[in-house]
Write a protein that holds these residues in place. Structure first.
Motif, mmCIF file in Angstrom:
data_model
loop_
_atom_site.group_PDB
_atom_site.id
_atom_site.type_symbol
_atom_site.label_atom_id
_atom_site.label_comp_id
_atom_site.label_asym_id
_atom_site.label_seq_id
_atom_site.Cartn_x
_atom_site.Cartn_y
_atom_site.Cartn_z
ATOM 1 N N VAL A 171 2.387 3.371 3.825
ATOM 2 C CA VAL A 171 1.845 2.677 2.652
ATOM 3 C C VAL A 171 0.313 2.732 2.656
ATOM 4 O O VAL A 171 -0.320 3.059 1.635
ATOM 5 N N ASN A 172 -0.288 2.442 3.807
ATOM 6 C CA ASN A 172 -1.754 2.447 3.889
ATOM 7 C C ASN A 172 -2.328 3.820 3.556
ATOM 8 O O ASN A 172 -3.361 3.925 2.876
ATOM 9 N N VAL B 150 15.444 -4.788 -4.681
ATOM 10 C CA VAL B 150 14.199 -4.013 -4.702
ATOM 11 C C VAL B 150 14.498 -2.551 -5.056
ATOM 12 O O VAL B 150 13.870 -1.957 -5.941
ATOM 13 N N LEU C 155 8.254 4.446 -3.283
ATOM 14 C CA LEU C 155 8.755 3.130 -2.882
ATOM 15 C C LEU C 155 9.041 3.227 -1.390
ATOM 16 O O LEU C 155 9.766 4.125 -0.954
ATOM 17 N N LEU D 86 -0.941 6.088 1.665
ATOM 18 C CA LEU D 86 -0.766 6.328 0.231
ATOM 19 C C LEU D 86 -1.827 5.593 -0.578
ATOM 20 O O LEU D 86 -2.370 6.129 -1.549
ATOM 21 N N VAL D 87 -2.135 4.356 -0.169
ATOM 22 C CA VAL D 87 -3.187 3.597 -0.861
ATOM 23 C C VAL D 87 -4.527 4.311 -0.670
ATOM 24 O O VAL D 87 -5.301 4.471 -1.622
ATOM 25 N N GLY D 88 -4.767 4.778 0.566
ATOM 26 C CA GLY D 88 -6.007 5.500 0.847
ATOM 27 C C GLY D 88 -6.135 6.763 0.008
ATOM 28 O O GLY D 88 -7.237 7.169 -0.360
ATOM 29 N N ARG E 189 15.976 -2.282 -8.745
ATOM 30 C CA ARG E 189 14.972 -2.534 -9.788
ATOM 31 C C ARG E 189 13.989 -1.385 -9.873
ATOM 32 O O ARG E 189 13.550 -0.998 -10.952
ATOM 33 N N ASN F 277 -4.960 7.009 -2.913
ATOM 34 C CA ASN F 277 -4.938 6.584 -4.318
ATOM 35 C C ASN F 277 -3.631 6.963 -5.016
ATOM 36 O O ASN F 277 -3.640 7.328 -6.192
ATOM 37 N N ARG F 278 -2.526 6.887 -4.306
ATOM 38 C CA ARG F 278 -1.237 7.213 -4.888
ATOM 39 C C ARG F 278 -0.463 5.932 -5.199
ATOM 40 O O ARG F 278 -0.697 4.900 -4.583
ATOM 41 N N SER F 279 0.459 6.045 -6.147
ATOM 42 C CA SER F 279 1.274 4.887 -6.519
ATOM 43 C C SER F 279 2.261 4.567 -5.410
ATOM 44 O O SER F 279 2.972 5.451 -4.940
ATOM 45 N N VAL F 280 2.289 3.314 -5.006
ATOM 46 C CA VAL F 280 3.250 2.914 -3.983
ATOM 47 C C VAL F 280 3.574 1.422 -4.096
ATOM 48 O O VAL F 280 2.704 0.611 -4.380
ATOM 49 N N SER F 281 4.860 1.119 -3.904
ATOM 50 C CA SER F 281 5.285 -0.266 -3.712
ATOM 51 C C SER F 281 5.969 -0.348 -2.356
ATOM 52 O O SER F 281 6.551 0.627 -1.881
ATOM 53 N N TYR F 282 5.852 -1.529 -1.758
ATOM 54 C CA TYR F 282 6.392 -1.688 -0.401
ATOM 55 C C TYR F 282 7.069 -3.033 -0.254
ATOM 56 O O TYR F 282 6.525 -4.069 -0.656
ATOM 57 N N GLU G 98 9.264 -5.370 2.725
ATOM 58 C CA GLU G 98 9.740 -5.519 4.095
ATOM 59 C C GLU G 98 10.910 -6.487 4.052
ATOM 60 O O GLU G 98 10.728 -7.685 3.833
#
Lengths: 195, 380
Positions: B336-337, B370, B317, B339-341, B373, B343-348, B350
């Motif tokens: 975040v970018n 946030v 997170l 982590l997405v690259g 939860r 392929n890892r789980s991430v929520s972000y 702002e």
């Protein structure tokens, strides 16, 4: 679940990598994870919707689609989805280009502004249509770029976008008529696209 | 402190100390033969030891993250708004561990501690520390506490860097990583602020090349200026304007008055600087800001953070704050970018806030939602 969301699953590969633009409360993403074991991220800007996604244990990233998808690499997703958000964007055609850059395939759904009810409303009242599906006044609507099915077809031709599948779904009436005259009787379009 | 403890407080807490006698090889090549870590815990470790959460502190933080040490305390721990029963880091669910990092000055081994080899305070000879050294020492604390896997490791700013380092160096020992107002590495501007602060300290005649304790003095003026510089960067222009504006604490603009003008912001900054200089150690400040400057998660992975994050297994997170210009949202988006690259789980998220970098410490409804939860979804 909304009828367009239910149809989308048929075009999603098992275990594929998905990016859902304007993912809302994450209903579709959760459904695709549960039924198709996809690995997915949702993009959303609304705080309450982001909370709802977090509650579902989804990967949700706060990002404004109008600032583009420049942070995602070319063809880094199997499918990029966008349901009922096209008409809310400032530059829908540019976002569409970006979706086709980032995804090997795209799925887009949007409401048909050429539906006979909208035409009838405008023709008889001379005012911008307000309906159950689009319950906003012209000045407060988040839907700023309406199009008809035919408009979208023209856009795809102009931008050399390949339509893999196209489908028209109606929540309520006109189930038979929509297949004969989709631009007049179809409520929601689902397009499966590639470049 | 009111006569009664608030219902959502962890209550009265007592720090504990553990002495480690196995040598710790540091990234700089030197070894700490033995060292102490001071820490606090909140909540109960469950039988499966699956509910442990580690809090990593930032530059000026320490082990006292929540609750009160005595009924006379004026204020609770530094992250009390987020740690406690029913709070985002819910102590009804989690066993929370907060420690003071080595090299610090709040009880764990640092420049003010006695060097066993000389019998005198380490002072300027205390080794330079990197983020990975902190993480290695934290892993040893986890061993002592019997925690094989942390349910979550959480930190803001420099603390967030420790969280990311944990995820890389001990991928099997961290299930969730919460990285708040942090960065993959500092920007040149950020390093520049740190260097200006360090220069203020070493320019103080009382600094004595770092051996001020041996000289029975303290570089308080230099440390106060360092803190003032830092403090300015932790606030936003808006928040400072709203809180102080051009209000005067004393003096007047009228002609003919001999009284000099003192703005409220001047008085406030001076107070912040002086009170910090009375509680913090100058050598610690230099080491901790150097650790910040050196941190670069992707350096050993071909400068590609995607490659770095491919080593991790944790779910992330990431949270940033709109007016934070010291650790701007853009820096969090880089995390975040990557982590997405990878392929890892991430929520972000702002968070809209007017409080600049300090926002990560302050109560905020959306931030709490946030954060809370996400942690509610962590299985134990």
């Amino acid at each position: 679940m909304r009828i367009d969301l239910n149809e989308i699953q048929h075009w999603i590969q098992q275990g594929s990598r998905i990016l859902d633009l304007g993912c809302g409360d994450g209903t579709l993403l959760k459904f695709l994870i549960d039924t198709k074991q996809v690995q997915g991220y949702g993009l959303e800007i609304d705080a309450a919707q982001i909370n709802a996604c977090i509650d579902k244990g989804l990967n949700v990233i706060e990002q404004n689609l109008d600032s583009g998808l420049g942070n995602f690499a070319d063809k880094s997703f199997d499918t990029v989805l966008m349901t009922q958000a096209l008409q809310t964007l400032h530059f829908p055609h540019l976002v569409l280009d970006e979706m086709l850059r980032v995804g090997k395939e795209c799925i887009v759904t949007f409401p048909n502004f050429g539906h006979w009810k909208a035409r009838y409303y405008l023709a008889t009242r001379g005012r911008m249509p307000v309906s159950d599906l689009l319950p906003y006044e012209w000045y407060n609507t988040p839907n700023i770029h309406f199009c008809t099915f035919n408009d979208f077809e023209v856009l795809c031709r102009e931008r050399n976008i390949k339509v893999i599948h196209r489908q028209v779904v109606n929540e309520q009436s006109g189930q038979t008529l929509k297949d004969f005259m989709p631009n007049l009787f179809g409520e929601t379009a689902i397009y499966h696209l590639s470049k | 402190m009111p006569n009664q403890l608030p219902a959502d407080s962890v209550g009265l807490v007592t720090p504990q100390t553990h002495r480690f006698t196995a040598p710790l090889l540091l990234a700089c090549g030197r070894t700490l033969d033995e060292y102490e870590l001071v820490y606090e815990t909140y909540g109960q470790l469950n039988a499966a030891k699956s509910n442990a959460v580690l809090i990593c502190h930032a530059l000026s933080g320490h082990h006292h993250a929540a609750g009160y040490h005595s009924m006379d305390d004026k204020r609770p721990g530094w992250w009390d708004a987020y740690i406690g029963p029913g709070k985002p880091i819910d102590t009804n669910k989690f066993f929370v561990v907060a420690l003071n990092n080595i090299g610090g000055c709040h009880g764990s081994t640092g420049p003010r501690s006695i060097n066993p080899a000389t019998g005198k305070a380490w002072g300027a000879d205390f080794p330079m520390i990197r983020v990975r050294d902190w993480v290695a020492s934290q892993a040893r604390l986890a061993d002592v506490l019997g925690i094989d896997v942390w349910a979550a490791i959480i930190g803001g700013s420099l603390g967030g860097m420790q969280v990311m380092r944990w995820a890389l160096d001990y991928p099997e020992r961290i299930r969730h990583a919460v990285v708040i107002a942090s960065a993959l590495k500092l920007s040149a501007q950020n390093i520049a602020f740190n260097e200006a602060a360090r220069k203020a300290i070493i320019s103080d005649p009382n600094f004595c090349d770092g051996d001020y304790i041996a000289h029975n003095t303290l570089p308080k003026n230099g440390l106060a200026v360092a803190r003032m510089i830092g403090h300015i960067t932790y606030l936003s222009d808006f928040a400072m304007g709203e809180k102080f504006g051009r209000d005067l604490r004393s003096g007047s603009f009228e002609l003919g008055t001999a009284e000099p003008v003192e703005f409220q912001i001047e008085s406030y900054l001076r107070y912040q600087g002086d009170s910090f200089a009375n509680t913090f150690d100058a050598n610690s400040y230099i080491r901790i800001t150097k650790a910040l400057d050196y941190f670069d998660l992707a350096r050993e992975y071909g400068d590609d953070p995607v490659n770095a994050f491919k080593q991790t297994n944790a779910k992330f997170l990431v949270i940033s704050f709109s007016t934070d210009w010291r650790f701007a949202p853009e820096r969090s988006r880089e995390i975040v970018n990557a982590l997405v690259g990878a392929n890892r789980s991430v929520s972000y998220a702002e968070i809209e806030s007017k409080h600049g970098h300090d926002a990560f410490l302050l109560p905020d409804e959306r931030y709490q939602q946030v954060f809370g939860r996400y942690l509610a979804g962590v299985t134990i």
